[in-house]
Write a protein that holds these residues in place. Structure first.
Motif, PDB file in Angstrom:
ATOM      1  N   GLY A  24      27.828 -35.192  98.120  1.00 19.54           N
ATOM      2  CA  GLY A  24      28.030 -35.491  99.527  1.00 19.54           C
ATOM      3  C   GLY A  24      28.595 -34.300 100.290  1.00 19.54           C
ATOM      4  O   GLY A  24      29.127 -34.444 101.378  1.00 19.54           O
ATOM      5  N   ASN A  25      28.448 -33.088  99.716  1.00 19.59           N
ATOM      6  CA  ASN A  25      28.942 -31.854 100.341  1.00 19.59           C
ATOM      7  C   ASN A  25      30.428 -31.919 100.692  1.00 19.59           C
ATOM      8  O   ASN A  25      30.861 -31.404 101.703  1.00 19.59           O
ATOM      9  N   ARG A  26      31.206 -32.587  99.834  1.00 20.01           N
ATOM     10  CA  ARG A  26      32.662 -32.605 100.004  1.00 20.01           C
ATOM     11  C   ARG A  26      33.244 -31.427  99.250  1.00 20.01           C
ATOM     12  O   ARG A  26      32.739 -31.025  98.209  1.00 20.01           O
ATOM     13  N   PHE A  27      34.326 -30.878  99.766  1.00 19.24           N
ATOM     14  CA  PHE A  27      34.997 -29.761  99.125  1.00 19.24           C
ATOM     15  C   PHE A  27      36.297 -30.246  98.486  1.00 19.24           C
ATOM     16  O   PHE A  27      37.075 -30.960  99.110  1.00 19.24           O
ATOM     17  N   LEU A  28      36.518 -29.849  97.238  1.00 18.70           N
ATOM     18  CA  LEU A  28      37.739 -30.164  96.511  1.00 18.70           C
ATOM     19  C   LEU A  28      38.305 -28.874  95.927  1.00 18.70           C
ATOM     20  O   LEU A  28      37.543 -27.948  95.640  1.00 18.70           O
ATOM     21  N   PRO A  29      39.617 -28.819  95.735  1.00 17.24           N
ATOM     22  CA  PRO A  29      40.178 -27.616  95.113  1.00 17.24           C
ATOM     23  C   PRO A  29      39.598 -27.420  93.715  1.00 17.24           C
ATOM     24  O   PRO A  29      39.386 -28.387  92.975  1.00 17.24           O
ATOM     25  N   ALA A  30      39.324 -26.169  93.355  1.00 16.87           N
ATOM     26  CA  ALA A  30      38.789 -25.869  92.028  1.00 16.87           C
ATOM     27  C   ALA A  30      39.836 -26.121  90.951  1.00 16.87           C
ATOM     28  O   ALA A  30      39.500 -26.341  89.795  1.00 16.87           O
ATOM     29  N   ASN A  31      41.103 -26.104  91.320  1.00 17.91           N
ATOM     30  CA  ASN A  31      42.185 -26.335  90.374  1.00 17.91           C
ATOM     31  C   ASN A  31      42.590 -27.810  90.422  1.00 17.91           C
ATOM     32  O   ASN A  31      43.180 -28.266  91.393  1.00 17.91           O
ATOM     33  N   ASP A  32      42.292 -28.547  89.358  1.00 18.48           N
ATOM     34  CA  ASP A  32      42.579 -29.984  89.325  1.00 18.48           C
ATOM     35  C   ASP A  32      44.073 -30.295  89.358  1.00 18.48           C
ATOM     36  O   ASP A  32      44.481 -31.367  89.785  1.00 18.48           O
ATOM     37  N   ALA A  33      44.907 -29.376  88.905  1.00 16.96           N
ATOM     38  CA  ALA A  33      46.355 -29.605  88.859  1.00 16.96           C
ATOM     39  C   ALA A  33      47.025 -29.405  90.217  1.00 16.96           C
ATOM     40  O   ALA A  33      48.205 -29.731  90.380  1.00 16.96           O
ATOM     41  N   LEU A  34      46.284 -28.902  91.188  1.00 20.83           N
ATOM     42  CA  LEU A  34      46.869 -28.575  92.488  1.00 20.83           C
ATOM     43  C   LEU A  34      47.482 -29.787  93.183  1.00 20.83           C
ATOM     44  O   LEU A  34      48.597 -29.702  93.697  1.00 20.83           O
ATOM     45  N   MET A  35      46.793 -30.899  93.192  1.00 22.15           N
ATOM     46  CA  MET A  35      47.299 -32.080  93.901  1.00 22.15           C
ATOM     47  C   MET A  35      48.620 -32.562  93.283  1.00 22.15           C
ATOM     48  O   MET A  35      49.556 -32.893  94.000  1.00 22.15           O
ATOM     49  N   ALA A  36      48.706 -32.574  91.960  1.00 23.79           N
ATOM     50  CA  ALA A  36      49.937 -33.012  91.295  1.00 23.79           C
ATOM     51  C   ALA A  36      51.082 -32.057  91.597  1.00 23.79           C
ATOM     52  O   ALA A  36      52.220 -32.492  91.827  1.00 23.79           O
ATOM     53  N   TYR A  37      50.803 -30.752  91.621  1.00 24.89           N
ATOM     54  CA  TYR A  37      51.840 -29.757  91.926  1.00 24.89           C
ATOM     55  C   TYR A  37      52.327 -29.928  93.364  1.00 24.89           C
ATOM     56  O   TYR A  37      53.539 -29.942  93.618  1.00 24.89           O
ATOM     57  N   CYS A  38      51.412 -30.077  94.302  1.00 23.50           N
ATOM     58  CA  CYS A  38      51.786 -30.273  95.704  1.00 23.50           C
ATOM     59  C   CYS A  38      52.580 -31.564  95.892  1.00 23.50           C
ATOM     60  O   CYS A  38      53.564 -31.591  96.639  1.00 23.50           O
ATOM     61  N   ASP A  39      52.166 -32.624  95.213  1.00 22.72           N
ATOM     62  CA  ASP A  39      52.908 -33.891  95.282  1.00 22.72           C
ATOM     63  C   ASP A  39      54.330 -33.723  94.753  1.00 22.72           C
ATOM     64  O   ASP A  39      55.278 -34.274  95.311  1.00 22.72           O
ATOM     65  N   ALA A  40      54.489 -32.964  93.667  1.00 21.10           N
ATOM     66  CA  ALA A  40      55.817 -32.733  93.092  1.00 21.10           C
ATOM     67  C   ALA A  40      56.695 -31.922  94.043  1.00 21.10           C
ATOM     68  O   ALA A  40      57.897 -32.191  94.180  1.00 21.10           O
ATOM     69  N   ILE A  41      56.111 -30.940  94.732  1.00 24.11           N
ATOM     70  CA  ILE A  41      56.866 -30.140  95.710  1.00 24.11           C
ATOM     71  C   ILE A  41      57.321 -31.027  96.862  1.00 24.11           C
ATOM     72  O   ILE A  41      58.483 -30.993  97.273  1.00 24.11           O
ATOM     73  N   ARG A  42      56.380 -31.835  97.387  1.00 25.47           N
ATOM     74  CA  ARG A  42      56.722 -32.742  98.491  1.00 25.47           C
ATOM     75  C   ARG A  42      57.824 -33.720  98.086  1.00 25.47           C
ATOM     76  O   ARG A  42      58.777 -33.945  98.827  1.00 25.47           O
ATOM     77  N   ALA A  43      57.699 -34.299  96.897  1.00 24.40           N
ATOM     78  CA  ALA A  43      58.687 -35.277  96.433  1.00 24.40           C
ATOM     79  C   ALA A  43      60.066 -34.629  96.287  1.00 24.40           C
ATOM     80  O   ALA A  43      61.082 -35.225  96.671  1.00 24.40           O
ATOM     81  N   ALA A  44      60.113 -33.409  95.762  1.00 26.85           N
ATOM     82  CA  ALA A  44      61.392 -32.709  95.603  1.00 26.85           C
ATOM     83  C   ALA A  44      62.020 -32.414  96.961  1.00 26.85           C
ATOM     84  O   ALA A  44      63.232 -32.554  97.141  1.00 26.85           O
ATOM     85  N   ALA A  45      61.206 -32.014  97.932  1.00 29.33           N
ATOM     86  CA  ALA A  45      61.721 -31.712  99.271  1.00 29.33           C
ATOM     87  C   ALA A  45      62.209 -32.989  99.958  1.00 29.33           C
ATOM     88  O   ALA A  45      63.292 -33.007 100.550  1.00 29.33           O
ATOM     89  N   GLU A  46      61.417 -34.049  99.883  1.00 30.14           N
ATOM     90  CA  GLU A  46      61.805 -35.312 100.532  1.00 30.14           C
ATOM     91  C   GLU A  46      63.093 -35.879  99.944  1.00 30.14           C
ATOM     92  O   GLU A  46      63.884 -36.494 100.650  1.00 30.14           O
ATOM     93  N   LYS A  47      63.308 -35.650  98.666  1.00 30.24           N
ATOM     94  CA  LYS A  47      64.532 -36.110  98.010  1.00 30.24           C
ATOM     95  C   LYS A  47      65.770 -35.397  98.560  1.00 30.24           C
ATOM     96  O   LYS A  47      66.830 -35.987  98.689  1.00 30.24           O
ATOM     97  N   GLU A  48      65.625 -34.123  98.936  1.00 30.12           N
ATOM     98  CA  GLU A  48      66.757 -33.321  99.414  1.00 30.12           C
ATOM     99  C   GLU A  48      66.954 -33.390 100.934  1.00 30.12           C
ATOM    100  O   GLU A  48      68.040 -33.111 101.420  1.00 30.12           O
ATOM    101  N   LEU A  49      65.894 -33.725 101.665  1.00 32.15           N
ATOM    102  CA  LEU A  49      66.002 -33.795 103.125  1.00 32.15           C
ATOM    103  C   LEU A  49      66.683 -35.093 103.551  1.00 32.15           C
ATOM    104  O   LEU A  49      66.539 -36.116 102.879  1.00 32.15           O
ATOM    105  N   PRO A  50      67.404 -35.063 104.657  1.00 28.19           N
ATOM    106  CA  PRO A  50      68.052 -36.303 105.117  1.00 28.19           C
ATOM    107  C   PRO A  50      67.014 -37.346 105.533  1.00 28.19           C
ATOM    108  O   PRO A  50      65.913 -37.013 105.972  1.00 28.19           O
ATOM    109  N   TYR A  51      67.387 -38.607 105.411  1.00 23.58           N
ATOM    110  CA  TYR A  51      66.499 -39.711 105.797  1.00 23.58           C
ATOM    111  C   TYR A  51      66.110 -39.551 107.267  1.00 23.58           C
ATOM    112  O   TYR A  51      66.950 -39.284 108.119  1.00 23.58           O
TER     113      TYR A  51
END
Length: 140
Positions: A24-51
């Protein structure tokens, strides 16, 4: 400097580099681990940022930190007590630091800042270590 944020992301780093085309001519990152790494970065930041933290807008961000990459078993002597003399001191292999920075910058869009174009300086190094992790410092 008005703000400071420190985050630790355990696990292997992933890079943001090439894209691949799928059905369907969709583009995905060539690195399959990228989404998990980005999710982990976001989760770590959200944990430290104030509500209720709103992403920064119109503010210059500087990013510092270190990427820790586990040494392969081949770097150690037969008894696993010392490094071989031939192994490099500096981490001069893949993953490329600029592609790691791209992944970090994109991961925190909409979480810490509106757009990663607000990042005005990077000071990140790669190191060999006993385990994989990412340590980051954001200041604004």
């Amino acid at each position: 400097m008005d703000g400071l944020l420190f985050i630790t992301v355990p696990g292997k780093v992933a890079t943001k580099g090439s894209w691949r085309v799928v059905r369907g001519n969709r583009f995905l990152p060539a690195n399959d681990a990228l989404m998990a790494y980005c999710d982990a970065i976001r989760a770590a930041a959200e944990k430290e940022l104030p509500y209720g933290f709103s992403p920064l807008e119109g503010v210059a961000i500087t990013v510092g930190g270190s990427i820790h990459i586990a040494r392969p078993k081949s770097h150690w002597n037969a008894r696993k007590t010392a490094l071989r003399k031939s192994v490099p001191i500096e981490h001069i292999y893949t993953p490329d630091l600029d592609k790691i920075q791209r992944a970090i910058g994109d991961a925190l869009e909409g979480v810490l800042y509106k757009n990663d174009s607000q990042i005005v300086a990077w000071d990140i190094r790669k190191y060999w270590d006993d385990h994989d992790s990412t340590l980051l410092r954001f200041s604004w």
